[in-house]
Scaffold this motif. Structure first.
Motif, PDB file in Angstrom:
ATOM      1  N   LEU A   1       0.882  -4.994 -11.914  1.00  0.00           N
ATOM      2  CA  LEU A   1      -0.539  -4.629 -11.821  1.00  0.00           C
ATOM      3  C   LEU A   1      -1.171  -5.300 -10.596  1.00  0.00           C
ATOM      4  N   GLN A   2      -0.890  -6.592 -10.427  1.00  0.00           N
ATOM      5  CA  GLN A   2      -1.447  -7.308  -9.269  1.00  0.00           C
ATOM      6  C   GLN A   2      -0.925  -6.756  -7.948  1.00  0.00           C
ATOM      7  N   PHE A   3       0.324  -6.351  -7.919  1.00  0.00           N
ATOM      8  CA  PHE A   3       0.855  -5.753  -6.686  1.00  0.00           C
ATOM      9  C   PHE A   3       0.038  -4.500  -6.348  1.00  0.00           C
ATOM     10  N   GLY A   4      -0.285  -3.736  -7.395  1.00  0.00           N
ATOM     11  CA  GLY A   4      -1.082  -2.535  -7.181  1.00  0.00           C
ATOM     12  C   GLY A   4      -2.466  -2.876  -6.638  1.00  0.00           C
ATOM     13  N   ILE A   5      -3.067  -3.921  -7.179  1.00  0.00           N
ATOM     14  CA  ILE A   5      -4.404  -4.332  -6.726  1.00  0.00           C
ATOM     15  C   ILE A   5      -4.337  -4.838  -5.286  1.00  0.00           C
ATOM     16  N   MET A   6      -3.382  -5.704  -4.997  1.00  0.00           N
ATOM     17  CA  MET A   6      -3.279  -6.262  -3.641  1.00  0.00           C
ATOM     18  C   MET A   6      -2.948  -5.161  -2.625  1.00  0.00           C
ATOM     19  N   GLY A   7      -2.040  -4.273  -3.011  1.00  0.00           N
ATOM     20  CA  GLY A   7      -1.667  -3.188  -2.107  1.00  0.00           C
ATOM     21  C   GLY A   7      -2.842  -2.268  -1.835  1.00  0.00           C
ATOM     22  N   SER A   8      -3.607  -1.986  -2.876  1.00  0.00           N
ATOM     23  CA  SER A   8      -4.757  -1.104  -2.754  1.00  0.00           C
ATOM     24  C   SER A   8      -5.815  -1.720  -1.832  1.00  0.00           C
ATOM     25  N   LEU A   9      -6.076  -3.000  -2.016  1.00  0.00           N
ATOM     26  CA  LEU A   9      -7.056  -3.691  -1.170  1.00  0.00           C
ATOM     27  C   LEU A   9      -6.593  -3.702   0.286  1.00  0.00           C
ATOM     28  N   TYR A  10      -5.319  -3.981   0.471  1.00  0.00           N
ATOM     29  CA  TYR A  10      -4.772  -4.049   1.833  1.00  0.00           C
ATOM     30  C   TYR A  10      -4.880  -2.696   2.529  1.00  0.00           C
ATOM     31  N   ILE A  11      -4.408  -1.657   1.858  1.00  0.00           N
ATOM     32  CA  ILE A  11      -4.402  -0.323   2.476  1.00  0.00           C
ATOM     33  C   ILE A  11      -5.832   0.163   2.716  1.00  0.00           C
ATOM     34  N   GLU A  12      -6.713  -0.104   1.770  1.00  0.00           N
ATOM     35  CA  GLU A  12      -8.112   0.309   1.958  1.00  0.00           C
ATOM     36  C   GLU A  12      -8.696  -0.358   3.198  1.00  0.00           C
ATOM     37  N   ARG A  13      -8.429  -1.654   3.350  1.00  0.00           N
ATOM     38  CA  ARG A  13      -8.974  -2.376   4.503  1.00  0.00           C
ATOM     39  C   ARG A  13      -8.361  -1.920   5.825  1.00  0.00           C
ATOM     40  N   VAL A  14      -7.040  -1.827   5.877  1.00  0.00           N
ATOM     41  CA  VAL A  14      -6.426  -1.579   7.188  1.00  0.00           C
ATOM     42  C   VAL A  14      -6.426  -0.106   7.592  1.00  0.00           C
ATOM     43  N   THR A  15      -6.502   0.807   6.617  1.00  0.00           N
ATOM     44  CA  THR A  15      -6.486   2.231   6.989  1.00  0.00           C
ATOM     45  C   THR A  15      -7.851   2.885   6.844  1.00  0.00           C
ATOM     46  N   GLY A  16      -8.747   2.256   6.074  1.00  0.00           N
ATOM     47  CA  GLY A  16     -10.052   2.853   5.851  1.00  0.00           C
ATOM     48  C   GLY A  16     -10.064   3.906   4.754  1.00  0.00           C
ATOM     49  N   ILE A  17      -8.899   4.178   4.156  1.00  0.00           N
ATOM     50  CA  ILE A  17      -8.844   5.170   3.062  1.00  0.00           C
ATOM     51  C   ILE A  17      -9.497   4.557   1.823  1.00  0.00           C
ATOM     52  N   LYS A  18     -10.513   5.218   1.320  1.00  0.00           N
ATOM     53  CA  LYS A  18     -11.219   4.706   0.146  1.00  0.00           C
ATOM     54  C   LYS A  18     -10.401   4.990  -1.115  1.00  0.00           C
ATOM     55  N   ARG A  19     -10.332   4.026  -1.987  1.00  0.00           N
ATOM     56  CA  ARG A  19      -9.595   4.191  -3.247  1.00  0.00           C
ATOM     57  C   ARG A  19      -8.248   4.897  -3.035  1.00  0.00           C
ATOM     58  N   PRO A  20      -7.364   4.256  -2.278  1.00  0.00           N
ATOM     59  CA  PRO A  20      -6.053   4.871  -2.036  1.00  0.00           C
ATOM     60  C   PRO A  20      -5.308   5.113  -3.350  1.00  0.00           C
ATOM     61  N   ARG A  21      -4.485   6.153  -3.348  1.00  0.00           N
ATOM     62  CA  ARG A  21      -3.734   6.506  -4.561  1.00  0.00           C
ATOM     63  C   ARG A  21      -2.560   5.545  -4.768  1.00  0.00           C
TER      64      ARG A  21
END
Lengths: 331, 331
Positions: free
Chosen positions: B157-177
């Motif tokens: 679950l935490q990997f999902g949260i950390m990955g989501s935060l990272y991708i949202e920040r570096v790519t600008g994609i909101k709420r990445p899947r």
């Protein structure tokens, strides 16, 4: 005479490839009787499209059908007259020597494993496993290819033993090399399951070469790679996904350029050879090892070529007495 | 000004690609200071091969060396003055904003995770994880790429949260899947770990799409695939092995025929484009998420291009305040 029961209602496009593949096998193989199992009128209609005169091929009616979306746990008990149930019972009752199906994998495994409805496990076998052959040139063998998502170390040891017995019998390679699939080839690599299984395999009589990585597997460093069914299945699926990805990307880039298109035409035989090598249909099906009978499971999208190959695989397993080999090897 | 500490003694061919890649980055990127860490005379000798005038690039001596065969558990405590230790301490002490290394992955992760010698974990993080980007066109992100061989559902679950935060920040994609890598896309598929993690991800605020298979990942169905580090690492390694296998088989078949060789020459740009796409060097390095600082880990065989890309990745992570994002996201 080897009698192979074939699920005629198994594949996604049933009964066409199932019947056509059976005809190919009946023509091609000597000393074989094929029994097509499933909806009699539909199979007969399909058979009538071909000239089957002189071939030892028969129909055995089964009045229930299992689809790919049926939950195995539900249909194992609720559809006792499906082609899967009928075919596996024929093996149990000695009316057939092997069963081949491109149908619902979970249902086929479940029926085969349960003694009450099907074959049951060979004494001493903790969990039967799927022995998947990789469709690459070195044709490495991976066990478990997906029957058991959760495994214990002793099960991995048994997968190594069953895989070793199978490969030794069908290929003639004495003491085939067994590797344990891990995230690094050094001893100590892996998760807890792998580290514990490593100790058991090391202490066994197998020709165990230690941990291996996917590249070792692809390069033919071992004949047999041992893995749990979850990891094994994902390795297979990741490999397929990447192969398809590369093929599509190359096609895309080649089509974008006229000169590249001409080039690709000139080198198309090379592409074809590599693609044929990597065609899952050439592998045909995977044996379910550890049950009291020969069962070969093909993928749902099987072509007639795949069914043909799966029947060959089943015949070889019968002729080499794989079930006896595993029974004796584990005794 | 972003200060990036680069392990000059990290890669297999150190210090050549490490120094050359740093020079590329220093020339290419604006507002960057690079500090090369390691054996001062060797780095200076390497730097002297180039014209570094006007570049904001410096050397910081570290008198111990960690090799790829050093056991991480041994060197984390015994070599406090290695380039890995010195670089990570500079991040901890605010002397650098990020650390990039192509050195021993286990040692880099260990030093980064341990507060006593390095950065320590962000409060609330159970286990830091490697966020691996797949070198295919859709550039999917897989977490954990290999930091944790054994995982519990809450960690996934935490990997999902950390990955989501990272991708949202570096790519600008909101709420990445976010998808959960499994051996089938249906709910209920997977081993016990996956089934339990599925429930946790389902109940979270993430944009969770459910179970995915490798083909979904390759096709861009999700931005983030969650997996344990053992499975994740094997998916990466199997994909690499298959890509190399296909490339070598094609080369073999093409070289066996004169006409195919001519054809391949004509279509070589298409091959090059696909190969460049799939070049791990283009990805550069993977972030270690969950520690109190930006750490990017590149593979040992990194070229100067890979080091260059890893430095870009580190700079982006610093500028997008990834560590703050994860700290706030998990608070």
């Amino acid at each position: 005479m080897t009698i192979i029961a074939v699920d005629a209602m198994g594949s996604d496009n049933r009964p066409a490839p199932d019947v056509a593949g059976s005809l190919l096998a009946a023509r091609d193989l000597k000393g074989i009787t094929i029994i097509l199992i499933g909806n009699e009128p539909r199979i007969a209609a399909e058979l009538n499209k071909y000239d089957a005169s002189g071939l030892d091929i028969h129909i055995h009616h089964a009045n229930e059908e299992i689809s790919m979306i049926d939950k195995p746990s539900a249909v194992i008990k609720s559809k006792p007259n499906s082609s899967i149930h009928v075919g596996i019972r024929m093996v149990r009752d000695g009316e057939a020597d092997a069963f081949v199906t491109a149908g619902n994998t979970g249902a086929a495994m479940g029926v085969a494993m349960l003694r009450r409805v099907g074959l049951g496990r060979i004494p001493g076998v903790k969990r039967p496993a799927l022995g998947a052959v990789f469709p690459i040139k070195t044709r490495p063998f991976l066990i478990d290819g997906g029957a058991n998502a959760d495994c214990r170390p002793e099960q991995l040891l048994q997968f190594g033993i069953m895989g070793s017995l199978y490969i030794e019998r069908v290929t003639g390679i004495k003491r085939p090399r067994v590797g344990l699939m891990s995230n690094g080839s050094e001893e100590g690599k892996g998760n807890t399951l792998i580290r514990e299984a490593h100790a058991l395999l090391q202490a066994s009589d197998l020709n165990f070469v230690g941990n291996i990585e996917p590249k070792d597997f692809a390069n033919g460093r071992v004949e047999i790679a041992v893995t749990d069914g979850f990891t094994g299945n994902l390795i297979i699926k990741a490999s397929e996904a990447i192969a398809i990805y590369i093929k599509e990307r190359l096609r895309e880039e080649i089509q974008a350029s006229k000169i590249a298109t001409v080039g690709a035409l000139l080198s198309r035989n090379a592409f074809k050879t590599v693609a044929n090598d990597a065609n899952a249909d050439e592998v045909g099906g995977v044996p379910l090892l550890g049950v009291n009978g020969v069962v070969v499971i093909a993928h749902g999208s099987s072509s007639e070529r795949a069914i043909h190959q799966a029947i060959i695989k089943a015949k070889i397993a019968v002729e080499h007495k794989i079930v006896d080999a595993i029974r004796e090897g584990l005794a």
